[in-house]
Design an enzyme around this catalytic site. Sequence first.
Site, PDB file in Angstrom:
ATOM      1  N   HIS A 200      41.819  10.274  12.053  1.00 58.63           N
ATOM      2  CA  HIS A 200      40.630  11.083  12.331  1.00 58.63           C
ATOM      3  C   HIS A 200      40.174  10.999  13.782  1.00 58.63           C
ATOM      4  CE1 HIS A 200      39.164  11.707   7.990  1.00 58.63           C
ATOM      5  NE2 HIS A 200      40.460  11.763   8.089  1.00 58.63           N
ATOM      6  N   CYS A 520      56.130  25.814  11.827  1.00 57.67           N
ATOM      7  CA  CYS A 520      54.693  25.533  11.682  1.00 57.67           C
ATOM      8  C   CYS A 520      54.369  24.047  11.744  1.00 57.67           C
ATOM      9  CB  CYS A 520      54.129  26.171  10.428  1.00 57.67           C
ATOM     10  SG  CYS A 520      54.755  25.458   8.936  1.00 57.67           S
TER      11      CYS A 520
HETATM   12  C1  PEP Z   1      55.116  19.922   8.287  1.00 56.69           C
HETATM   13  O1  PEP Z   1      55.490  19.023   7.529  1.00 56.69           O
HETATM   14  O2  PEP Z   1      55.650  20.158   9.382  1.00 56.69           O
HETATM   15  C2  PEP Z   1      53.960  20.767   7.927  1.00 56.69           C
HETATM   16  C3  PEP Z   1      53.625  21.787   8.665  1.00 56.69           C
HETATM   17  O3  PEP Z   1      53.255  20.393   6.822  1.00 56.69           O
HETATM   18  P1  PEP Z   1      52.157  19.222   6.841  1.00 56.69           P
HETATM   19  O4  PEP Z   1      51.957  18.811   8.263  1.00 56.69           O
HETATM   20  O5  PEP Z   1      50.949  19.801   6.219  1.00 56.69           O
HETATM   21  O6  PEP Z   1      52.804  18.192   5.990  1.00 56.69           O
END
Ligand code: PEP
Length: 588
Positions: A200, A520
């Site tokens: 955080h 992403c």
């Molecule tokens: C990832 O694993 O790259 C992703 C985008 O999902 P999270 O960060 O929510 O696990």
Amino acid sequence: MIILQGTGISAGVVIARASLARERPLPVIEAHPSQLSAEAERTRLDQAIALTLKQLKKLRGKLDSLPDEARIEIDAMLTVYERMLTQSRLVRAAHQRLAEEGLTAEAAVQLESDILAARAGPQPGMPEEEIEGARRREGEFREVARRLLRNLTGVSFRAFSDTPSGSVLVAEQIRPADAAVIDPNRIAAVISEGGGATDHTAIMLRALTVPAVLAVPQLAEHVEEGSLVIVDGSSGRIVINPDSATLDEARSAMAEEARERKGIGRLRRLPSRLVSGEDIELLANIELANELPLLHRNGAAGIGLLRTEFLFDESEPLPDEDGQYEIYARLVADMDEMVTTIRVLDWGGEKGLARLRQLGIHDTQEEENPALGVRGLRLLLRHPEILETQLCAILRASLVGKIRVLLPMVSAVNEIQATRQIYERCARRLRRRGVKLPNELPPLGIMIETPAAALTAGALVRHAEFLALGTNDLTMYTLAVDRSSAMGSDLYTALHPGLLKLLRFSLDEALRAHRPICVCGEMAADSRSVALLIGMGLRSFSMSAASLPAVKRMIRSLSLEACDDLYRRAMLLEDPIELTQLVRDFAH
Ligand code: PEP
Ligand code: MG
């Protein structure tokens, strides 16, 4: 000159003097009887509680001026503290001790908070994945007690306001509440020995845009009050007492950054296009609806990843279909014509443990290593009623705007097939209820975040309508390094030849099947890595909203040829250190 390597949390190069933030210790509080009457001690305690609540309120008053991400983080934390100070077990039990044992208010608070903190904290034999949450709850009790005791004894708080303006704040540990009172106009940078990239405090510091490096080993041993320090919030490098050549380098990096910052504000409305003319799609990852203003301010072309596991208040029951529909519909309406990619709940691992406990789901708690077990889609398929509720709500919201549905932690074709069956069953049920869904349902896509998924992307993509490369988990599972551990943080890098091969492999399969593919994970928030990925052939990236302007700026200054060249050179390298160096040195 001493060079230390920590985890770069919030970008920016700073040269400044160190100011060590030490807390004035509290006096030892002994549990001897009070000289005052029980009534007088009760008044003292009540006054201290009132004062603490007032201080928290003051802190809350400062939130409006904070960036959205920071405000949301702190707001939730302050609510917990406030709850602990009003009619809580802590307050009730302390009052009782005053009445029955004739103790001082300090002793009553100390004794009770110690008991409650110990009860809330990690217990022997507690599953690994619960330990972090237990530590957080324990910390909450200790923090509230610390505030009460300081008000009772009159020993002031650690005041960052004493930190000389323009200096680097050096601490053993920065609590999220400490981050809340950091004035980014006064504190040049923050460095600490504790903390990791995803905790955080890190999120807060990024939101405040204070250059920061956490998890710096042996920091306390090497840095002294007033030492000259160079902090590089991107690379995580700390130089103490730099020589003149290193100072010169840092000065030119700072000048370059200042030039960049000026340009970023103007960029928001300009197209995300390479100088050679190719458009690059830039989307945002979000967790909470309050992040939308930032997303719009920074010019995202849509939501590439909505992490729904953070969307609902965990202290409330999980919203039913109508409740979820309202939340999604509001979000989707706000996005207007732009796409909203809603990922179904990615519970498990370190996420959603309180919720799972609340729902009586024990699949992950019973596992030795929950990151490697029943997580994400695997968990939802074991509890299809939760998935059905969510999919029905999402399908209804798709009548409000443009939606895509994304599945987390997929590793096999049968998981997508099973989900699609549920998806279609939900659509049939809604149609029977009179909901006018179009024949073609919103696209159902999958995250590629396990090596198994990347290596079988060719098969998976025949069952999915789009792919999203989740580089955060894909890095963790490929390199066998925990993404949130401070200890392993220097080992955790997406710039590893093995990871690039998995990304390339997945990309080729998506292109062959003519399916959209986007990145992403956090890799998409690093503009130089984005250049590398454009060279690889990727054209769509989703990142935290705060990172969008910097990435767009880089894109607008690049030619496809430069990206191709970077990628070609990267593919010749065999070691992550060389690869990281190449990407870091990439100048266009
Ligand atoms: C990832 O694993 O790259 C992703 C985008 O999902 P999270 O960060 O929510 O696990
Ligand atoms: Mg993931």
